[in-house]
Design an enzyme around this catalytic site. Structure first.
Site, mmCIF file in Angstrom:
data_model
loop_
_atom_site.group_PDB
_atom_site.id
_atom_site.type_symbol
_atom_site.label_atom_id
_atom_site.label_comp_id
_atom_site.label_asym_id
_atom_site.label_seq_id
_atom_site.Cartn_x
_atom_site.Cartn_y
_atom_site.Cartn_z
ATOM 1 N N SER A 49 0.818 -1.214 0.000
ATOM 2 C CA SER A 49 0.000 0.000 0.000
ATOM 3 C C SER A 49 0.857 1.271 0.000
ATOM 4 C CB SER A 49 -0.904 0.005 1.229
ATOM 5 O OG SER A 49 -1.495 1.273 1.355
ATOM 6 N N LYS A 61 -13.900 -3.611 4.848
ATOM 7 C CA LYS A 61 -14.688 -2.373 4.798
ATOM 8 C C LYS A 61 -16.087 -2.528 5.383
ATOM 9 C CE LYS A 61 -12.125 -0.158 1.072
ATOM 10 N NZ LYS A 61 -12.153 0.420 -0.286
ATOM 11 N N ASN A 73 -14.143 3.102 4.791
ATOM 12 C CA ASN A 73 -12.697 3.015 4.552
ATOM 13 C C ASN A 73 -11.924 3.897 5.532
ATOM 14 O OD1 ASN A 73 -13.143 5.586 3.585
ATOM 15 N ND2 ASN A 73 -11.829 5.343 1.803
ATOM 16 N N ASP A 83 -14.276 6.809 -0.565
ATOM 17 C CA ASP A 83 -13.950 6.299 -1.903
ATOM 18 C C ASP A 83 -14.741 7.000 -3.001
ATOM 19 O OD1 ASP A 83 -12.054 4.453 -1.067
ATOM 20 O OD2 ASP A 83 -13.516 2.852 -0.804
ATOM 21 N N GLY A 97 -18.935 -5.808 -6.294
ATOM 22 C CA GLY A 97 -18.389 -6.124 -4.979
ATOM 23 C C GLY A 97 -18.261 -4.868 -4.129
ATOM 24 N N GLY A 98 -17.392 -4.935 -3.136
ATOM 25 C CA GLY A 98 -17.226 -3.825 -2.206
ATOM 26 C C GLY A 98 -16.776 -2.547 -2.887
ATOM 27 N N ALA A 99 -15.909 -2.653 -3.880
ATOM 28 C CA ALA A 99 -15.393 -1.456 -4.549
ATOM 29 C C ALA A 99 -16.510 -0.736 -5.303
ATOM 30 C CB ALA A 99 -14.257 -1.834 -5.508
ATOM 31 N N ASN A 108 -21.978 -7.487 -13.970
ATOM 32 C CA ASN A 108 -21.118 -8.288 -13.102
ATOM 33 C C ASN A 108 -21.170 -9.739 -13.551
ATOM 34 O OD1 ASN A 108 -19.406 -8.346 -10.758
ATOM 35 N ND2 ASN A 108 -20.991 -9.558 -9.749
ATOM 36 N N ARG A 135 -25.484 -10.433 -7.854
ATOM 37 C CA ARG A 135 -24.841 -9.371 -7.060
ATOM 38 C C ARG A 135 -25.125 -7.998 -7.694
ATOM 39 N NH1 ARG A 135 -18.746 -10.351 -5.509
ATOM 40 N NH2 ARG A 135 -19.290 -9.217 -3.614
ATOM 41 N N GLY A 170 -6.278 4.347 -11.325
ATOM 42 C CA GLY A 170 -6.908 4.842 -10.106
ATOM 43 C C GLY A 170 -5.991 5.465 -9.059
HETATM 44 P P1 ATR Z 1 -13.859 -5.709 -3.967
HETATM 45 O O1 ATR Z 1 -14.072 -5.327 -2.556
HETATM 46 O O2 ATR Z 1 -12.499 -5.417 -4.506
HETATM 47 O O3 ATR Z 1 -14.936 -5.223 -4.880
HETATM 48 P P2 ATR Z 1 -15.068 -8.313 -4.185
HETATM 49 O O4 ATR Z 1 -16.224 -7.939 -3.320
HETATM 50 O O5 ATR Z 1 -14.461 -9.661 -4.063
HETATM 51 O O6 ATR Z 1 -13.860 -7.309 -3.967
HETATM 52 O O7 ATR Z 1 -15.500 -8.037 -5.700
HETATM 53 C C1 ATR Z 1 -14.656 -8.300 -6.753
HETATM 54 C C2 ATR Z 1 -15.370 -7.950 -8.048
HETATM 55 O O8 ATR Z 1 -14.567 -8.344 -9.156
HETATM 56 C C3 ATR Z 1 -16.696 -8.676 -8.208
HETATM 57 O O9 ATR Z 1 -17.564 -7.871 -8.963
HETATM 58 C C4 ATR Z 1 -16.261 -9.904 -8.978
HETATM 59 O O10 ATR Z 1 -17.297 -10.548 -9.696
HETATM 60 P P3 ATR Z 1 -18.205 -11.672 -8.959
HETATM 61 O O11 ATR Z 1 -19.203 -10.917 -8.133
HETATM 62 O O12 ATR Z 1 -18.815 -12.425 -10.067
HETATM 63 O O13 ATR Z 1 -17.259 -12.496 -8.131
HETATM 64 C C5 ATR Z 1 -15.278 -9.298 -9.942
HETATM 65 N N1 ATR Z 1 -14.347 -10.291 -10.477
HETATM 66 C C6 ATR Z 1 -13.297 -10.847 -9.848
HETATM 67 N N2 ATR Z 1 -12.666 -11.717 -10.649
HETATM 68 C C7 ATR Z 1 -13.327 -11.719 -11.834
HETATM 69 C C8 ATR Z 1 -13.157 -12.402 -13.079
HETATM 70 N N3 ATR Z 1 -12.169 -13.279 -13.260
HETATM 71 N N4 ATR Z 1 -14.037 -12.132 -14.067
HETATM 72 C C9 ATR Z 1 -15.027 -11.267 -13.890
HETATM 73 N N5 ATR Z 1 -15.247 -10.590 -12.745
HETATM 74 C C10 ATR Z 1 -14.415 -10.807 -11.724
#
Ligand code: ATR
Length: 284
Positions: free
Chosen positions: A17, A68, A89, A105, A132-134, A154, A159, A242
């Site tokens: 980081s 988070k 965060n 964020d 996801g969380g981001a 997604n 989700r 980013g």
């Molecule tokens: P973060 O907090 O970084 O968002 P996360 O909650 O694990 O972490 O979310 C990761 C995101 O990247 C999700 O939208 C995930 O898709 P899924 O909900 O289907 O898991 C997406 N992601 C991760 N790897 C992926 C891949 N190989 N192809 C497509 N989407 C992916």
């Protein structure tokens, strides 16, 4: 005599980081003395590590993946942004020794988009990749800017539907299944909030869905942003990584802790070469 103000970043992994450097640079701007540590913790150890941190004089912290939502849950009070995202965060210990949670964020992203994009977000058709969380952390702030439409896609469709359910009251939000992406049109900005770049891959983006001169913003920076950067070079999308968002969200955390908003441009320029020393324009 009061020593440096103790701050930390909790998460896993945190080894690479840039937050300690960023906050040190901010603190230098105001002659504030800080001691900002990176503390590795997962969901099971976070509560205990945080208590140890407070017992040692810790006053505020940043929280990153995967903590988070835990950070939001353990706070007694939260900003509107944190409540909306159900994720935090930034934490600040208040006068009663309770945690106040914020999520900077979204503000960080909007500020950096303001710097990178030639036109305002209002009226644009925006595609958000990931649920996801981001994605959850930035979607409220994006809708606040008044896009014509914000479409979430997604890999795991339900989700995306969950995000639609949670945020649709805030603006024109829609979802699109990953295998239906080519039905979209006139997208002028795509934002990558997936973690797929960490595996060296770029998300799939059908070329026909974009307006001429569309922008692509990746919440990732450093090597994790390279696959999408390369894809954009090949397809003519204007790519932005980013790092600026990272610095801007940190500036808002700093403001919560110290009541001062630091100069971010100087810090972004300082870090830019560090993050991608080897990135050359390899138009393959
Ligand atoms: P973060 O907090 O970084 O968002 P996360 O909650 O694990 O972490 O979310 C990761 C995101 O990247 C999700 O939208 C995930 O898709 P899924 O909900 O289907 O898991 C997406 N992601 C991760 N790897 C992926 C891949 N190989 N192809 C497509 N989407 C992916």
């Amino acid at each position: 005599i009061a020593g440096p103000i103790k701050l930390a970043l909790f998460g896993s992994p945190v080894a690479h980081s840039l937050s300690p450097q960023i906050h040190q640079a901010f603190a230098d701007q105001f002659d504030i003395s800080i001691d900002y540590r990176k503390l590795e913790a997962g969901p099971e150890t976070f509560g205990r590590r945080l208590q140890t941190f407070v017992d040692g004089g810790g006053r505020g912290c940043n929280v990153t993946v995967p903590l988070k939502s835990e950070a939001w849950e353990l706070a007694s009070r939260a900003s509107r942004a944190a409540q909306r995202a159900r994720a935090a965060n930034t934490l600040l210990l208040d006068a009663e020794n309770d945690w106040f949670a914020d999520n900077t964020d979204g503000t960080g992203l909007i500020r950096d988009l303001g710097r990178r994009l030639e036109k305002p977000l209002a009226g644009q058709r925006v595609l958000l990749l990931g649920a996801g969380g981001a994605a959850r952390g930035v979607i409220g702030a994006l809708l606040e800017q008044g896009p014509a439409e914000l479409t979430v896609t997604n890999r795991t469709f339900h989700r995306a539907e969950r995000l639609l359910h949670d945020f649709r009251a805030l603006g024109p939000l829609s979802v699109c299944a990953a295998d239906e992406l080519r039905t979209l049109k006139d997208i002028s900005l795509v934002i990558n909030a997936t973690s797929i770049g960490h595996r060296g891959q770029a998300p799939v983006l059908p070329a026909g869905i974009f307006v001429t001169d569309a922008d692509c913003y990746d919440l990732n920076y450093g090597p994790a942003a390279d696959p999408l950067a390369r894809h954009c070079r090949q397809t003519g999308l204007n790519f932005h990584h980013g790092l600026g968002m990272l610095v801007e969200q940190a500036a808002e955390s700093f403001r919560l802790w110290f009541g001062e908003l630091p100069d971010t441009d100087a810090v972004i320029s300082m870090l830019e070469p560090d993050t991608r020393p080897e990135l050359v324009d390899d138009d393959e």
